[in-house]
Design a protein around this motif. Sequence first.
Motif, mmCIF file in Angstrom:
data_model
loop_
_atom_site.group_PDB
_atom_site.id
_atom_site.type_symbol
_atom_site.label_atom_id
_atom_site.label_comp_id
_atom_site.label_asym_id
_atom_site.label_seq_id
_atom_site.Cartn_x
_atom_site.Cartn_y
_atom_site.Cartn_z
ATOM 1 N N PRO A 19 0.825 -1.215 0.000
ATOM 2 C CA PRO A 19 0.000 0.000 0.000
ATOM 3 C C PRO A 19 0.856 1.261 0.000
ATOM 4 O O PRO A 19 2.005 1.267 0.458
ATOM 5 N N TYR A 20 0.264 2.340 -0.500
ATOM 6 C CA TYR A 20 0.947 3.626 -0.610
ATOM 7 C C TYR A 20 0.511 4.562 0.516
ATOM 8 O O TYR A 20 -0.651 4.581 0.911
ATOM 9 N N GLY A 21 1.468 5.356 0.997
ATOM 10 C CA GLY A 21 1.157 6.377 1.987
ATOM 11 C C GLY A 21 2.119 7.541 1.837
ATOM 12 O O GLY A 21 2.997 7.556 0.974
ATOM 13 N N PRO A 241 -3.973 5.960 6.822
ATOM 14 C CA PRO A 241 -2.883 6.594 6.080
ATOM 15 C C PRO A 241 -2.392 5.763 4.899
ATOM 16 O O PRO A 241 -1.557 6.233 4.123
ATOM 17 N N TRP A 242 -2.908 4.522 4.740
ATOM 18 C CA TRP A 242 -2.425 3.622 3.693
ATOM 19 C C TRP A 242 -3.531 3.333 2.688
ATOM 20 O O TRP A 242 -4.625 2.926 3.061
ATOM 21 N N ILE A 243 -3.226 3.531 1.410
ATOM 22 C CA ILE A 243 -4.159 3.220 0.321
ATOM 23 C C ILE A 243 -3.701 1.927 -0.335
ATOM 24 O O ILE A 243 -2.595 1.841 -0.884
ATOM 25 N N THR A 244 -4.551 0.913 -0.273
ATOM 26 C CA THR A 244 -4.259 -0.369 -0.906
ATOM 27 C C THR A 244 -4.694 -0.305 -2.368
ATOM 28 O O THR A 244 -5.864 -0.048 -2.651
ATOM 29 N N PRO A 245 -3.786 -0.513 -3.320
ATOM 30 C CA PRO A 245 -4.177 -0.437 -4.734
ATOM 31 C C PRO A 245 -5.228 -1.499 -5.078
ATOM 32 O O PRO A 245 -5.222 -2.610 -4.522
ATOM 33 N N LEU A 246 -6.115 -1.173 -6.010
ATOM 34 C CA LEU A 246 -7.078 -2.174 -6.493
ATOM 35 C C LEU A 246 -6.356 -3.417 -6.994
ATOM 36 O O LEU A 246 -6.864 -4.537 -6.862
ATOM 37 N N ALA A 247 -5.155 -3.229 -7.544
ATOM 38 C CA ALA A 247 -4.395 -4.364 -8.080
ATOM 39 C C ALA A 247 -4.084 -5.396 -7.007
ATOM 40 O O ALA A 247 -3.910 -6.580 -7.319
ATOM 41 N N ALA A 248 -4.026 -4.974 -5.741
ATOM 42 C CA ALA A 248 -3.745 -5.917 -4.658
ATOM 43 C C ALA A 248 -4.979 -6.704 -4.241
ATOM 44 O O ALA A 248 -4.874 -7.649 -3.455
#
Length: 390
Positions: A19-21, A241-248
């Motif tokens: 995930p991105y943050g 604070p963490w965005i999990t990509p749809l790809a995951a």
Amino acid sequence: MRTRIEVPAESRFGPDNLPYGVFAPAGKDFRVGVRYGDQVIDLAATLDAPVFAAPELNAFLAKGPDRWREVRERVRELVDGEIDADAVYPLADVALRLPVRIGDYVDFYASIEHATNLGRMFRPDGDPLLPNWRYLPVGYHGRAGTVVVSGTDVVRPRGQRRTDSGTPDFGPALRLDIEAELGYVIGRGSELGVPVDIDEFADRVFGVALINDWSARDIQAWEYQPLGPFLGKSFATSMSPWITPLAALEAARIPLPDQSPAPLPYLRGAQHWGLDIDLTVVWNGQSVAYPPYARMYWSPAQMLAHLTANGASTRTGDLYASGTISGPASYERGSFIELSWGGSQPVRVNDQERTFLEDGDEVTITATAPGPRSARIGLGEVTGRIRPAR
């Protein structure tokens, strides 16, 4: 120096998640990172890409799905090998902030169990679902400026409350509640006047984040007719604070439950965007509810198609959320008004009987989903503590 990050096989934040943050090491500026295990990887340093030196994800998200895939593949390669040690930071040692600049926020009401439960409480002698509910994803525009990152204290709101006399008084909310939700972050925006087709969902939405849409039920009950939620909702919405990509989440995709009557054509898509995600609500350290996202009636693709059906535009970083996630069992209810059935059935929290939130209470929402291999992946938690009204 180069280093290899060792992550246990059972970690919820292994190579299938990423995930991105937005984070800041001590004494340094905020920048974009990816979580891997209990470490954060500085993408500006490892990928030599200035877009990741920004204090928000918006510029990267605006690049679109081809760039999202390219970066994800590159990060997967990085974590499989050695990384510059100066670009890796322990999660416990960094500060986190909202990962995106949010221009607009929309909250939906997409769980049939939640809508039915509230309908039974508020309209005991009528149909719990209003006539439009099965035809469209009901939603309202929230307040983007009061979306706060997980860990931010929530001040008890003040407002008008109905009294037994039928006239209102003014004071701190007495029936302060949570709503366990899943939020969707727009990556590539859409043009004003041009609806987003339902099957464009994965090209428009970058990923998901857990949401707690705090609710003052007594303020809401007095104000919501005829125009819907206002001050009872707008005081605070907490976001992971963490965005999990749809790809995951490819392994978590499932068909929706049966929709009857069949949705109108603009809400029918060729792709399955139900999601098998299990949430847990923790109240003062005790798990009290396990909402199942797999039960949601309306999909996020349908929500986006309806949100833009009138030509409303979306922008990079916009957030929309599912509304409270609830299931048919009592322990699957994602709000305390449901768990306590309007305050009539107290919930045992540690050694106390509780209905709504008291000052000092802390609520944490976590979630997991199937990964492509045996291990499940985790969504970044969202937590908040209630402080007294000012």
